[in-house]
Design a protein around this motif. Structure first.
Motif, mmCIF file in Angstrom:
data_model
loop_
_atom_site.group_PDB
_atom_site.id
_atom_site.type_symbol
_atom_site.label_atom_id
_atom_site.label_comp_id
_atom_site.label_asym_id
_atom_site.label_seq_id
_atom_site.Cartn_x
_atom_site.Cartn_y
_atom_site.Cartn_z
ATOM 1 N N UNK A 85 0.893 -1.303 -0.169
ATOM 2 C CA UNK A 85 -0.301 0.046 -0.006
ATOM 3 C C UNK A 85 0.978 0.833 0.322
ATOM 4 N N UNK A 86 1.819 1.285 0.543
ATOM 5 C CA UNK A 86 3.290 2.295 0.858
ATOM 6 C C UNK A 86 3.990 1.967 -0.384
ATOM 7 N N UNK A 87 4.261 0.741 -0.948
ATOM 8 C CA UNK A 87 4.992 1.001 -2.157
ATOM 9 C C UNK A 87 4.140 0.748 -3.372
ATOM 10 N N UNK A 88 3.859 1.467 -4.336
ATOM 11 C CA UNK A 88 3.094 1.084 -5.094
ATOM 12 C C UNK A 88 2.930 2.701 -6.532
ATOM 13 N N UNK A 89 3.036 2.800 -7.518
ATOM 14 C CA UNK A 89 3.321 2.988 -9.109
ATOM 15 C C UNK A 89 2.188 4.484 -8.016
ATOM 16 N N UNK A 90 3.886 5.871 -8.430
ATOM 17 C CA UNK A 90 3.055 7.314 -7.991
ATOM 18 C C UNK A 90 3.600 7.672 -8.957
ATOM 19 N N UNK A 91 2.933 9.061 -9.282
ATOM 20 C CA UNK A 91 3.289 9.659 -10.809
ATOM 21 C C UNK A 91 3.981 11.372 -10.496
ATOM 22 N N UNK A 92 4.886 10.813 -10.987
ATOM 23 C CA UNK A 92 5.868 11.694 -10.128
ATOM 24 C C UNK A 92 7.473 12.326 -11.497
ATOM 25 N N UNK A 93 8.073 13.193 -11.689
ATOM 26 C CA UNK A 93 8.596 13.604 -12.998
ATOM 27 C C UNK A 93 9.947 12.914 -12.283
ATOM 28 N N UNK A 94 10.591 11.741 -13.369
ATOM 29 C CA UNK A 94 11.609 11.454 -13.663
ATOM 30 C C UNK A 94 12.703 12.401 -13.159
ATOM 31 N N UNK A 180 11.061 -3.677 -2.984
ATOM 32 C CA UNK A 180 9.567 -2.782 -2.745
ATOM 33 C C UNK A 180 10.093 -1.366 -4.082
ATOM 34 N N UNK A 181 11.326 -1.561 -5.337
ATOM 35 C CA UNK A 181 11.193 -1.408 -6.315
ATOM 36 C C UNK A 181 10.250 -1.807 -7.590
ATOM 37 N N UNK A 182 10.191 -2.799 -7.392
ATOM 38 C CA UNK A 182 9.243 -3.458 -8.105
ATOM 39 C C UNK A 182 8.030 -2.952 -8.058
ATOM 40 N N UNK A 183 7.641 -3.254 -6.135
ATOM 41 C CA UNK A 183 5.634 -2.864 -5.961
ATOM 42 C C UNK A 183 5.406 -1.694 -6.996
ATOM 43 N N UNK A 184 7.169 -0.298 -6.926
ATOM 44 C CA UNK A 184 6.846 0.830 -7.406
ATOM 45 C C UNK A 184 6.320 0.693 -9.120
#
Length: 257
Positions: A85-94, A180-184
């Protein structure tokens, strides 16, 4: 005192005791082998401690640990996962080519990270009495550094990177960071000499495994930018969520007592 804490737990008479720790912790040694079943959520370190034989069961993160404990005839089981729930795809600039959440310790090989990345960010616990070169060297090389961040902040930072470059050697762990990276849906780059981090990339096919060598890592940091899609998140949802973690522990206890 450790003795008082152990006695308090025994007086409470819980059905089982679960301790997240390595096998050198005094409380573990005082409680194992008593009248109450004791389970260890193994946090890493040596696997040959005598106390392991007194445990009802040992929950491990990776296949490499599972094999070592089973070779000793011990009741070892895999139980691992991430807070999906915390580690998830979040729209962010790279913002960064690569990030590395890890304690600034020698076995994490921040020097290798700093020599391989021009636009990177390393953050984690900083020792104030030793191994300060682990953050000083990246800082001198132009890598952004920061102390320990909350899990919520790490998720946002992770999503602002093209990759999570994990330069840890086998003794440095970092298994959860891979997941955690994979979850994102942020592809991890891991080293060939770390069986613990390599395991998940090999099984899922998501991310890149490279030799712990500057030239190979530089190439991987560029190549990883072509990896798109949600295969990382799908892999986590298939077996490594917080729910899977909880179920593995509950089922392991029920089968063992």
């Amino acid at each position: 005192p450790q003795e008082q804490m152990a006695q308090t737990i025994e007086d409470w008479k819980p059905d089982v005791i679960i301790i997240w720790a390595d096998l050198t912790r005094p409380t573990l040694k005082q409680l194992a082998g008593g009248t109450i079943p004791v389970f260890n959520c193994f946090s890493g370190g040596g696997t040959d401690e005598p106390v392991a034989k007194l445990l009802t069961g040992i929950f491990v993160e990776s296949a490499s640990y599972l094999d070592r404990f089973k070779a000793r005839g011990l009741n070892a089981m895999v139980a691992f996962g991430v807070n999906d729930r915390v580690f998830r795809p979040i729209k962010q600039p790279k913002v960064w080519d690569a990030v590395f959440p890890a304690t600034f310790a020698d076995w994490k090989r921040h020097k290798l990270f700093a020599e391989s990345v021009q636009n990177g960010f390393c953050f984690g616990y900083m020792y104030d009495t030793h191994e300060q070169y682990c953050w000083q060297y990246p800082q001198e090389r132009g890598i952004m550094i920061a102390p320990h961040l909350s899990s919520e902040a790490v998720a946002y930072v992770m999503n602002a990177a093209h990759s999570c470059l994990i330069t840890s050697m086998a003794s440095g762990g970092s298994q959860r960071t891979v997941l955690e990276a994979m979850a994102c849906n942020i592809p991890p780059i891991v080293m060939t000499d770390s069986d613990k981090t390599r395991e998940y990339v090999e099984e899922s096919g998501y991310g890149i495994i490279v030799e712990p060598e500057v030239g190979a890592i530089i190439e991987a940091v560029e190549r990883v930018k072509t990896i798109k899609g949600d295969d990382g998140r799908k892999y986590i949802e298939s077996k490594w969520t917080a729910f899977h973690f909880k179920e593995a522990i509950v089922n392991g206890i029920l089968k063992s007592v």
